[in-house]
Scaffold this active site. Structure first.
Site, mmCIF file in Angstrom:
data_model
loop_
_atom_site.group_PDB
_atom_site.id
_atom_site.type_symbol
_atom_site.label_atom_id
_atom_site.label_comp_id
_atom_site.label_asym_id
_atom_site.label_seq_id
_atom_site.Cartn_x
_atom_site.Cartn_y
_atom_site.Cartn_z
ATOM 1 N N VAL A 85 -0.220 -4.485 5.450
ATOM 2 C CA VAL A 85 0.868 -5.117 4.315
ATOM 3 C C VAL A 85 1.907 -5.028 5.104
ATOM 4 O O VAL A 85 2.244 -3.322 4.404
ATOM 5 C CB VAL A 85 0.083 -4.618 2.983
ATOM 6 C CG1 VAL A 85 0.571 -5.754 1.696
ATOM 7 C CG2 VAL A 85 -1.140 -5.610 3.147
ATOM 8 N N CYS A 86 3.071 -5.924 5.000
ATOM 9 C CA CYS A 86 4.212 -5.216 4.608
ATOM 10 C C CYS A 86 4.125 -4.788 5.805
ATOM 11 O O CYS A 86 4.406 -5.059 7.032
ATOM 12 C CB CYS A 86 4.772 -4.642 3.424
ATOM 13 S SG CYS A 86 6.526 -4.878 3.190
#
Length: 304
Positions: free
Chosen positions: A105-106
């Protein structure tokens, strides 16, 4: 039992972690076999929002059905962020090489890049980090401005809340979109589609509302879309009149009737069967049509 292991680094964003964790935790609440663990290089990890997190420093035994997720962390640049240790990078490489799945994520995509798992694969990250990710890992195929990508058991997502979309996508792939829609409904989130894909399943596309009456009817249609479901039966299941159900359903789904929603599910399932080698005739029977004529008419007017 599928083990989902979250790797925590200093400065981890809480929503990067909590969003996917709640998706899989909710699936477990519904009876699906998910176990969640949290590992780090130290037993207490400071989060970006100031809440300290406890983690184990030893890794559990993992198999091909298990998933390792690297949530993102706070850093103005990838270069200026925490540097994952060599032991962590080797764990990521070994798990993928053994047939397992890894996700980020990210800014967590940086860990996958350092592990060499983005080389030659499609990937994404937060829009503010995309150019740097591409520069730091030139062999990666960075796809810009999408919610998530999947490529050979390497799944990456954009910033913060897109981790929820990633997790719902993985649930839909493993268990079907009905479970993903049910989890999204329980979490009261809009089950968004990947901006890179032409469309999402109707089970997600038309369930981004909060009308509980309509959701109960959709639950029934989702589970039994191949059966004949008269409007009177659907209305009785929801405890409302046929006229009321039609009005509520159209308002919640953007103009669909219960029948049209059911037909959309049938056509999508038939498309899947045909793409995997079934004839139009056999696919039509499988999804509940008496013959292929109605399926052909609906396919001709339904964009895919």
């Amino acid at each position: 039992m599928t083990h989902v292991v979250f790797v925590l680094v200093p400065g981890v964003h809480l929503l990067d972690l909590a969003g996917p964790a709640q998706v899989f935790g909710t699936a477990a609440d519904f009876g699906h076999p998910y176990r969640l663990s949290y590992v780090a290089e130290q037993e207490q990890v400071p989060s970006a929002q100031g809440l300290p997190l406890a983690a184990r420093t030893s890794w559990p035994e993992l198999g091909p059905d298990d998933l390792v997720v690297v949530p993102g962390w706070r850093a103005p640049t990838l270069r200026g962020g925490p540097l994952p240790g060599t032991a962590l990078l080797e764990r990521l490489r070994a798990h993928h090489a053994a047939g397992g799945s890894v996700a980020s994520v990210c800014a967590g995509a940086e860990a996958l890049g350092l592990a060499g798992l983005l080389d030659g694969r499609r990937c994404t990250t937060h829009h503010g980090l995309q150019d740097e990710l591409a520069a730091r890992h030139p062999r990666a195929v960075v796809v810009r401005d999408v919610l998530f990508t999947t490529d050979d058991r390497v799944v990456t997502s954009a910033g913060i809340a897109s981790g929820i979309d990633l997790a719902l996508h993985l649930l839909a792939g493993r268990h079907g979109p009905a479970l993903a829609a049910r989890v999204a409904r329980e979490m009261v989130v809009y089950a968004r589609r990947n901006g890179h894909e032409p469309q999402a399943s109707a089970m997600l596309r038309h369930r981004s509302h909060v009308d509980d009456t309509v959701h109960r009817v959709q639950d029934l249609i989702d589970a039994r879309f191949a059966e004949a479901l008269p409007l009177a039966r659907l209305a009785a299941s929801a405890g409302v009149s046929e006229r009321t159900l039609t009005r509520l359903f159209a308002r919640a789904t953007g103009g669909l009737t219960p029948l049209r929603y059911q037909q959309t599910l049938r056509v999508e399932r038939a498309e899947h069967l045909v793409s995997h080698g079934a004839t139009v005739e056999s696919a039509a029977r499988e999804v509940g049509f008496e013959d292929a004529r109605m399926l052909r008419r609906l396919r001709a007017r339904t964009p895919f």
